[in-house]
Design a protein around this motif. Structure first.
Motif, PDB file in Angstrom:
ATOM      1  N   TRP A  75       0.833  -1.204   0.000  1.00 51.31           N
ATOM      2  CA  TRP A  75       0.000   0.000   0.000  1.00 51.31           C
ATOM      3  C   TRP A  75       0.865   1.250   0.000  1.00 51.31           C
ATOM      4  CZ3 TRP A  75      -4.831   1.191  -1.084  1.00 51.31           C
ATOM      5  CH2 TRP A  75      -5.813   0.202  -1.023  1.00 51.31           C
ATOM      6  N   GLN A  76       1.912   1.248   0.826  1.00 50.30           N
ATOM      7  CA  GLN A  76       2.811   2.409   0.887  1.00 50.30           C
ATOM      8  C   GLN A  76       3.454   2.668  -0.475  1.00 50.30           C
ATOM      9  OE1 GLN A  76       3.012   4.290   3.649  1.00 50.30           O
ATOM     10  NE2 GLN A  76       1.689   2.909   4.776  1.00 50.30           N
ATOM     11  N   VAL A  77       3.907   1.603  -1.120  1.00 48.40           N
ATOM     12  CA  VAL A  77       4.540   1.715  -2.435  1.00 48.40           C
ATOM     13  C   VAL A  77       3.532   2.237  -3.461  1.00 48.40           C
ATOM     14  CG1 VAL A  77       5.574   0.395  -4.330  1.00 48.40           C
ATOM     15  CG2 VAL A  77       6.291  -0.028  -1.965  1.00 48.40           C
ATOM     16  N   LEU A  78       2.330   1.687  -3.453  1.00 39.40           N
ATOM     17  CA  LEU A  78       1.294   2.108  -4.401  1.00 39.40           C
ATOM     18  C   LEU A  78       0.937   3.580  -4.231  1.00 39.40           C
ATOM     19  CD1 LEU A  78      -0.840   1.494  -6.572  1.00 39.40           C
ATOM     20  CD2 LEU A  78      -2.388   0.829  -4.698  1.00 39.40           C
ATOM     21  N   ALA A 128       2.725   5.985  -2.887  1.00 37.66           N
ATOM     22  CA  ALA A 128       3.868   6.814  -3.309  1.00 37.66           C
ATOM     23  C   ALA A 128       3.938   6.896  -4.831  1.00 37.66           C
ATOM     24  CB  ALA A 128       5.170   6.235  -2.743  1.00 37.66           C
ATOM     25  N   LYS A 129       3.693   5.796  -5.516  1.00 36.07           N
ATOM     26  CA  LYS A 129       3.732   5.785  -6.978  1.00 36.07           C
ATOM     27  C   LYS A 129       2.628   6.666  -7.562  1.00 36.07           C
ATOM     28  CE  LYS A 129       3.692   2.789 -11.003  1.00 36.07           C
ATOM     29  NZ  LYS A 129       3.779   1.456 -11.531  1.00 36.07           N
ATOM     30  N   ILE A 130       1.423   6.565  -7.028  1.00 34.09           N
ATOM     31  CA  ILE A 130       0.318   7.406  -7.496  1.00 34.09           C
ATOM     32  C   ILE A 130       0.637   8.871  -7.277  1.00 34.09           C
ATOM     33  CG2 ILE A 130      -2.093   8.063  -7.070  1.00 34.09           C
ATOM     34  CD1 ILE A 130      -2.595   5.046  -6.470  1.00 34.09           C
ATOM     35  N   GLU A 131       1.120   9.202  -6.101  1.00 34.16           N
ATOM     36  CA  GLU A 131       1.447  10.593  -5.787  1.00 34.16           C
ATOM     37  C   GLU A 131       2.540  11.120  -6.726  1.00 34.16           C
ATOM     38  OE1 GLU A 131       0.845  12.701  -2.508  1.00 34.16           O
ATOM     39  OE2 GLU A 131      -1.101  11.777  -2.915  1.00 34.16           O
ATOM     40  N   ARG A 132       3.508  10.288  -7.032  1.00 28.59           N
ATOM     41  CA  ARG A 132       4.634  10.691  -7.882  1.00 28.59           C
ATOM     42  C   ARG A 132       4.225  10.793  -9.353  1.00 28.59           C
ATOM     43  NH1 ARG A 132       7.539   6.816  -6.447  1.00 28.59           N
ATOM     44  NH2 ARG A 132       7.133   5.422  -8.180  1.00 28.59           N
ATOM     45  N   GLU A 133       3.472   9.818  -9.839  1.00 31.21           N
ATOM     46  CA  GLU A 133       3.192   9.737 -11.275  1.00 31.21           C
ATOM     47  C   GLU A 133       1.883  10.390 -11.710  1.00 31.21           C
ATOM     48  OE1 GLU A 133       3.579   5.690 -12.582  1.00 31.21           O
ATOM     49  OE2 GLU A 133       5.609   5.506 -11.747  1.00 31.21           O
TER      50      GLU A 133
END
Length: 142
Positions: free
Chosen positions: A7-10, A12-17
């Motif tokens: 969840w943390q990785v997902l 962070a990826k959404i926020e970044r991309e």
């Protein structure tokens, strides 16, 4: 859904991309039916992981990025089963009560002061293949 680190990785990826994550709709759920005394441990673990832990892990990861912005909305799809017993479907009521309790606590005590709304939507029975795909189901879908 069942891995807090994922969840943390997902998130962070959404926020970044994609950009700021403003809404989470947690609709995931699994169903296993059966009677107490005949429940399979693997079914109990799976339903708790997806229906309860997944809700908490997802909301926790998303709320962490919403809090500093002081805005956001967490929407958890639960069930009217959190309000009354459901025959044959052993785990739904207890797990939906937990999802409901978590949502109420998160909304009132913890997230509202940070500008984050929490909604729990609890529909009643719906025509779906879900009950017929559970491990103990023996009937044919209507």
């Amino acid at each position: 859904m069942t891995d807090a680190a994922a969840w943390q990785v997902l998130v962070a990826k959404i926020e970044r991309e994609v950009g700021a994550l403003d809404v989470l709709i947690y609709v995931a759920g699994v169903l296993r039916s059966g009677q107490t005394g005949e429940l399979e441990p693997a079914d109990i673990d799976l339903t708790l992981d997806v229906n309860v832990r997944g809700t908490i892990y997802g909301c926790n990861a998303v709320a962490a990025v919403m809090k500093p912005r002081r805005r956001g909305h967490l929407i958890n799809i639960g069930s009217v089963a959190s309000l009354y017993a459901t025959p044959v479907i052993y785990d739904v009521r207890g797990q939906q009560v937990r999802r409901r309790g978590f949502s109420i606590a998160a909304a009132g005590e913890f997230l509202r002061p940070h500008g984050i709304a929490v909604t729990l939507f609890g529909p009643g029975p719906v025509k779906t293949a879900m009950p017929w795909s559970s491990s103990a189901a023996t009937r044919t879908p209507p």
